[in-house]
Structure formats: C-alpha cells, structure tokens
Design an enzyme around this catalytic site. Structure first.
Site, PDB file in Angstrom:
ATOM      1  N   ASP A  17     -67.386 -12.456 -47.318  1.00 45.16           N
ATOM      2  CA  ASP A  17     -66.573 -11.294 -47.548  1.00 45.16           C
ATOM      3  C   ASP A  17     -66.027 -10.867 -46.054  1.00 45.16           C
ATOM      4  O   ASP A  17     -64.743 -10.603 -45.939  1.00 45.16           O
ATOM      5  CB  ASP A  17     -67.219 -10.225 -48.381  1.00 45.16           C
ATOM      6  N   TYR A 181     -76.402 -23.302 -48.385  1.00 48.74           N
ATOM      7  CA  TYR A 181     -77.423 -22.469 -49.249  1.00 48.74           C
ATOM      8  C   TYR A 181     -78.742 -23.143 -49.583  1.00 48.74           C
ATOM      9  O   TYR A 181     -78.953 -24.481 -49.432  1.00 48.74           O
ATOM     10  CB  TYR A 181     -77.155 -22.017 -50.599  1.00 48.74           C
ATOM     11  N   GLN A 243     -66.893 -17.136 -34.738  1.00 52.65           N
ATOM     12  CA  GLN A 243     -65.872 -17.879 -35.858  1.00 52.65           C
ATOM     13  C   GLN A 243     -65.216 -19.073 -35.213  1.00 52.65           C
ATOM     14  O   GLN A 243     -64.907 -20.207 -35.600  1.00 52.65           O
ATOM     15  CB  GLN A 243     -65.200 -17.036 -36.357  1.00 52.65           C
ATOM     16  N   ARG A 259     -69.849 -24.285 -47.115  1.00 56.16           N
ATOM     17  CA  ARG A 259     -70.344 -23.237 -48.290  1.00 56.16           C
ATOM     18  C   ARG A 259     -69.240 -22.123 -48.552  1.00 56.16           C
ATOM     19  O   ARG A 259     -68.463 -21.825 -47.778  1.00 56.16           O
ATOM     20  CB  ARG A 259     -71.570 -22.971 -48.322  1.00 56.16           C
ATOM     21  N   GLY A 260     -69.482 -21.690 -49.886  1.00 56.01           N
ATOM     22  CA  GLY A 260     -68.808 -20.292 -49.949  1.00 56.01           C
ATOM     23  C   GLY A 260     -67.440 -20.303 -50.205  1.00 56.01           C
ATOM     24  O   GLY A 260     -66.749 -21.106 -50.796  1.00 56.01           O
ATOM     25  N   GLU A 261     -66.766 -19.554 -49.333  1.00 59.49           N
ATOM     26  CA  GLU A 261     -65.485 -19.495 -49.185  1.00 59.49           C
ATOM     27  C   GLU A 261     -64.789 -19.699 -47.857  1.00 59.49           C
ATOM     28  O   GLU A 261     -63.631 -20.590 -47.880  1.00 59.49           O
ATOM     29  CB  GLU A 261     -64.972 -17.687 -49.540  1.00 59.49           C
ATOM     30  N   SER A 263     -65.841 -20.934 -44.915  1.00 56.42           N
ATOM     31  CA  SER A 263     -66.267 -22.175 -44.214  1.00 56.42           C
ATOM     32  C   SER A 263     -65.498 -23.266 -45.021  1.00 56.42           C
ATOM     33  O   SER A 263     -64.881 -24.317 -44.145  1.00 56.42           O
ATOM     34  CB  SER A 263     -67.795 -22.581 -43.937  1.00 56.42           C
TER      35      SER A 263
END
Ligand code: TRH
Length: 361
Positions: A17, A181, A243, A259-261, A263
């Site tokens: 986020d 994860y 980043q 993973r996630g959003e 990356s």
C-alpha cells in the site's frame, strides 16, 4: 487546474500500500509539478520504503512531497482538504476531514487494488454519493485495458531500464531474484534450483522468507551479506533495497519471483520472465486474480508458465517442473519482452488520474 492533491494511505501489512502510494505521490509531483501531501498511518513501516523519512516527525518534505502522519480523527479538524483527494485502497478517510470537504467539494477518488479481472472495466470510474455529506466519490480502478485506470509507470522508466540493461554484463549462470511470502513452497524451489542442470545465483532481499531459507540450508539463522551454496545453487541475502535499487535488481535478473501488487508490476516493467505470488485472499479469490492476469499476459492454461504459477501458489516446485521452465526459457524471455511492450503502449495510471481530474473541472 487542480494543483493540490491529498493521498491517504493505511499500511495494512507489508509494503504494497505504501509502496504504491509513495510511487504515485512522487510521480504526480515529478511529472505534473503538483503539490502532494501523503498522509500515512504508520511512519515506521513507511520509512522502509520512503528513504530519508524520519518516523518521529509528523510533517516533513521528502522529494518535494509533504509526508504527514495520519493520526486520529480530531487531528484533521483544522485541515483544509486539497483539490483532489485520493483514498487509497478503501482506507476510509477521517470523518472530520470528510466534513471539511463539504465546503470545497474536492474531487474524491477511491484508488482500488489492481486486478486483471474482466469486471474491472465496468466498475472503473463509477461514482457513488456519500450518504451523510452527499459528496460524490469515484472509484478509480488500475488495470490492464484501455477501459481501466492503467498501470503505474513513470514516463522515464523504459529509457532508464534500457540504459541500465545495456550496461549489464550477462553472466553464464541464471540470475534469479526471490521476493515472496513465507508460505510459498520455498524449500522445494531451492531444492529444484540446487539440482538444476546449470548454475543458479539467487538474490533475496531480507524479509519474512529468510527463516525458511535458513532452514533449507540447515542454519539457525541467516543475515544480510550471507552467501549459501548447495550443489548448483548459490544464494545471497541482500539488504532491503530502495525502490530504485529493487528495480535495478529486477532488470538485471533473468527470472524474478515477486508478490503482492507493486513488485508484480515492477516485474512486468522489467521485461523479464517472472513468477507472481498473489496476496492470499478469502475463498481463494487470489487464484482467480492469477488466472485473470495470465489470460491478459496471453499465457494458455497448459503453458509451463501457468503450471509453474499454480504450483508456486498451491503445491510444490519439483525438479522436473523447474527443468521444464528452463527448457522453455528462451521462448519465455521473448514472450516477456513482447507482453511488456504491449502494456507500455497504454497510458499510465498517473496520466489517467490527471486527465480524469482535468475533465472534471
Ligand atoms: O509487501 P507486499 O506483500 O504488499 C502487499 C500487497 O500490496 C497486497 O496487495 C496488499 O494488500 C498488502 O501488501 C497489504 O508486496 P508488494 O505489493 O510487492 O510491495 C512491496 C514493496 O516493497 C514494493 O513497493 C517494492 C518494495 N521493495 C523495496 O523497495 N525493496 C526491496 O528490497 C523489496 C524486496 C521490495
């Protein structure tokens, strides 16, 4: 023009986020010279992503963005809302701030999580009326088609990537980055890489997967700077990168596990093959998100990339599957370059947000 923007971000867990919000805040400032305030509820986590952030300060300017601590509701009583208000990922604005919005009626956007699912096209840019204040709120969905809000991508990203790639010396071993994860089948992946026909160099930025990696190598713990070897596998633990540095890692590796959003999309922009571990969701919704993305990425159900993704999400990586991926690798590289080029043709998220707010005036 609506020059003043407020972005509200709650750090739910992990870094996605704040990763997206910080990237967007910087881009709106850099490329459109907008006055951006970023309100964050957890400056300690944010300081992992926002370099130079002092978690003890309630207000500070970093890269010309004003980063502010989002405290309790009362702390917003005397805050004048900006011209454009972005409520990131349905984080629920402070009620006193919403009350203050009644006076200046800013453009209120709820920036949603990214999904490649088809329904996103229909829901993007739909509005609803806030039941108490009657203010209009618009739902802005990032996405992979022209009918969505687009993907986050800085204007100079492709040029920077190509310049960096031209300088890298390609090595004979396979370079892999691993960001995942801890519930991923990490042991089986490392085992498969160690049994690989060719040498594999794996780079892991420090994080929650280290415990499992240490276990695999029979160590009580591992730390930044350690290099561990097993048969064909050499694994190095990196510090948590900025980043910008993380982008460089993705660009120079042959294969990236993400993973996630955030990356995930940085891996897309690397133009290299990647394996995406979706953020786990109730009722296995993340598997639908994965399949929707693979379809947009033009991967057929029986392709090795699909098989590998599904094994990474809900099974094990066998040496046979790893070898299958390696055999297909030259074709996967070509496909990755083509797919990235395809999505690079679309307008990016910041551009679409700015155009949307201009048209609203
Ligand atoms: O940290 P994440 O798992 O974040 C997740 C997802 O966004 C998920 O959708 C959300 O609901 C949940 O958080 C709350 O993975 P993500 O999205 O890839 O974010 C990681 C960020 O960390 C991204 O901005 C890249 C950055 N990063 C670095 O800056 N340096 C590093 O070394 C690494 C590994 C990552």
């Amino acid at each position: 023009m609506n020059r003043r923007w407020d972005i509200f971000c709650r750090v739910v867990d992990n870094f996605g986020d704040i990763g997206v919000c910080w990237r967007l805040a910087k881009q709106l400032q850099d490329e459109y010279a907008l006055d951006v305030r970023l309100w964050v509820d957890d400056l300690n986590v944010a300081s992992k992503i926002v370099m130079d952030l002092d978690a003890k300060l309630n207000h500070q300017k970093i890269h010309c963005v004003e980063v502010c601590l989002w405290r309790d509701d009362e702390s917003f009583v005397s805050v004048t809302p900006a011209d454009v208000v972005i409520e990131a990922f349905a984080c629920e604005l402070p009620s006193s701030y919403i009350q203050n919005m009644v006076a200046n009626e800013p453009i209120w956007l709820n920036l949603e999580y990214l999904s490649a699912e088809a329904w996103v096209d229909d829901f993007h840019a739909q509005s609803a009326i806030h039941p108490i204040t009657s203010l209009q709120k618009t739902f802005f969905f990032p996405g992979f088609t022209d009918n969505t809000g687009g993907l986050i991508r800085e204007q100079n990203l492709v040029a920077k990537r190509e310049a960096a790639k031209a300088e890298f010396k390609r090595l004979p071993s396979l370079q892999v980055s691993l960001f995942c994860y801890p519930h991923a089948p990490i042991h089986s992946l490392l085992q498969a890489m160690s049994e690989s026909e060719h040498s594999v160099e794996c780079f892991v930025p420090t994080g929650s997967a280290l415990g499992k990696i240490a276990e695999f190598f029979g160590r009580a713990q591992i730390e930044v700077g350690d290099t561990l070897n097993k048969q064909k596998l050499s694994l190095t633990v990196l510090p948590f990168l900025t980043q910008g540095e993380y982008d460089q890692l993705l660009w120079c590796c042959d294969l990236n596990f993400v993973r996630g959003e955030d990356s995930w999309i940085r891996a897309l922009w690397s133009a290299q093959p990647f394996i995406w571990q979706t953020y786990p969701q109730d009722e296995k919704h993340h598997l639908k998100k994965l399949d929707a993305f693979l379809e947009k990425y033009e991967v057929k159900q029986n392709d090795v990339l699909s098989e590998f993704h599904h094994a990474w999400l809900q099974a094990e990586i066998t040496p046979t599957l790893w070898n299958k991926l390696m055999t297909a690798f030259p074709a996967l590289k070509q496909q990755a370059a083509l797919q990235t080029q395809k999505f690079e043709q679309q307008p990016d998220l910041a551009a679409k947000l700015v155009i949307f707010t201009k048209n609203k005036v």
